[in-house]
Design a protein around this motif. Sequence first.
Motif, mmCIF file in Angstrom:
data_model
loop_
_atom_site.group_PDB
_atom_site.id
_atom_site.type_symbol
_atom_site.label_atom_id
_atom_site.label_comp_id
_atom_site.label_asym_id
_atom_site.label_seq_id
_atom_site.Cartn_x
_atom_site.Cartn_y
_atom_site.Cartn_z
ATOM 1 N N CYS A 1 -3.432 -5.626 -4.358
ATOM 2 C CA CYS A 1 -1.946 -5.102 -4.776
ATOM 3 C C CYS A 1 -1.096 -5.808 -5.855
ATOM 4 C CB CYS A 1 -0.890 -4.896 -3.123
ATOM 5 S SG CYS A 1 -1.499 -3.664 -2.465
ATOM 6 N N SER A 2 -1.601 -6.099 -6.629
ATOM 7 C CA SER A 2 -0.828 -7.657 -7.342
ATOM 8 C C SER A 2 0.204 -7.852 -8.001
ATOM 9 C CB SER A 2 -2.391 -7.867 -8.241
ATOM 10 O OG SER A 2 -2.908 -7.708 -8.667
ATOM 11 N N ASN B 1 1.762 -8.465 -1.009
ATOM 12 C CA ASN B 1 3.032 -8.547 -0.712
ATOM 13 C C ASN B 1 2.422 -6.505 -0.517
ATOM 14 O OD1 ASN B 1 5.249 -7.741 -0.867
ATOM 15 N ND2 ASN B 1 5.706 -8.383 -2.109
ATOM 16 N N ALA C 1 4.851 0.748 -4.797
ATOM 17 C CA ALA C 1 4.752 -0.773 -4.519
ATOM 18 C C ALA C 1 5.492 -0.858 -3.091
ATOM 19 C CB ALA C 1 4.946 -1.222 -6.055
HETATM 20 N N1 GLN Z 1 2.579 -8.724 -6.054
HETATM 21 C C1 GLN Z 1 3.315 -8.251 -6.805
HETATM 22 C C2 GLN Z 1 4.959 -8.609 -5.796
HETATM 23 O O1 GLN Z 1 4.279 -9.558 -4.852
HETATM 24 C C3 GLN Z 1 3.537 -6.564 -6.144
HETATM 25 C C4 GLN Z 1 3.555 -6.248 -5.230
HETATM 26 C C5 GLN Z 1 3.843 -4.490 -4.426
HETATM 27 O O2 GLN Z 1 3.377 -3.673 -5.580
HETATM 28 N N2 GLN Z 1 3.764 -4.339 -3.249
HETATM 29 O O3 GLN Z 1 5.877 -8.150 -6.253
#
Ligand code: GLN
Length: 293
Positions: free
Chosen positions: A130-131, A198, A222
């Motif tokens: 989930c980058s 995250n 997200a």
């Molecule tokens: N990894 C990204 C961040 O920490 C995106 C996290 C997400 O889309 N949930 O901001």
Amino acid sequence: MAEQPGTLLYYLKRSTEFLEKKEIPNPRVDAEWILSDLLNLPRIKLYSQFEMPLGQKEIDLYRERIVERSKRKPVAYITGKKGFHKFEYFVSEDVLIPRPETEELVDYLWKRREELTLTEPSPLQIWDLCSGSGCIGLSLTQLLPTSVVTLTDLSEKAIDVSRRNAEKYNLTDRTSFYVSDLDLALPKELLFDLVVSNPPYIPESEKPEIMPDVLDYEPHLALFVSDFNEFHKQLLDVTSKRLKPGGKLMLETHPLYIRDLEKMATSLGLTDTKIVLDSSNKERFLFAKKPIG
Ligand code: GLN
């Protein structure tokens, strides 16, 4: 003495007053960030340029952007960038704006880099699951020079943003990108020394408590999760299968559910679990290991 009309200070003050009237929480700071981006000047430099006259084009653009902020659009989406740890990443409304808590996750791992470093010469394989903008994975791979990183996200547009960020820092030969639901698009044999994530972790039921800057602009994909337990069970399951023996996981999550997640991780065979507090003393991060034997 009142500021001269037409100068930088004049527009800064008018913009601050306008944002204040619209009840934007930090009007002066936001007006400064937007102006410094527009003029391509470090924010602190504005202070030595107060008397500088602004051109008509700058005035128009500044007004446009201040109006956007007055409608609660986050500053990072107006300027298209966000500072994160030692870096600055491109952001668009297709990705979450990197948060200070997430910097803490990166910092935690950075401070423990000796435990992460491998004895064998092969590169440390990191997976940022989930980058989004790529802020976690791209920062870690820069901080840990012998590492390579795999970025996966369900959103193709998010992957495009992270690719742009990798290009900005010349990381493309140490980075692989996959538009993927969890690990579905990853090569079968690919295993990792470190998984960081995250993922979306706010239950839909909390939507009414979220402020409009976030709710109206940031990608709901997200942020929100419809079935927290089901999603995280899958996430922890694929993570435990994708970790090499001795590999480590660091996950950012919701303090209310972190104890449940810890139990889930243990039941999937992960060990050495540790709950790490964020700087507001909330139980925000879960650390775990895959046993060696
Ligand atoms: N990894 C990204 C961040 O920490 C995106 C996290 C997400 O889309 N949930 O901001």
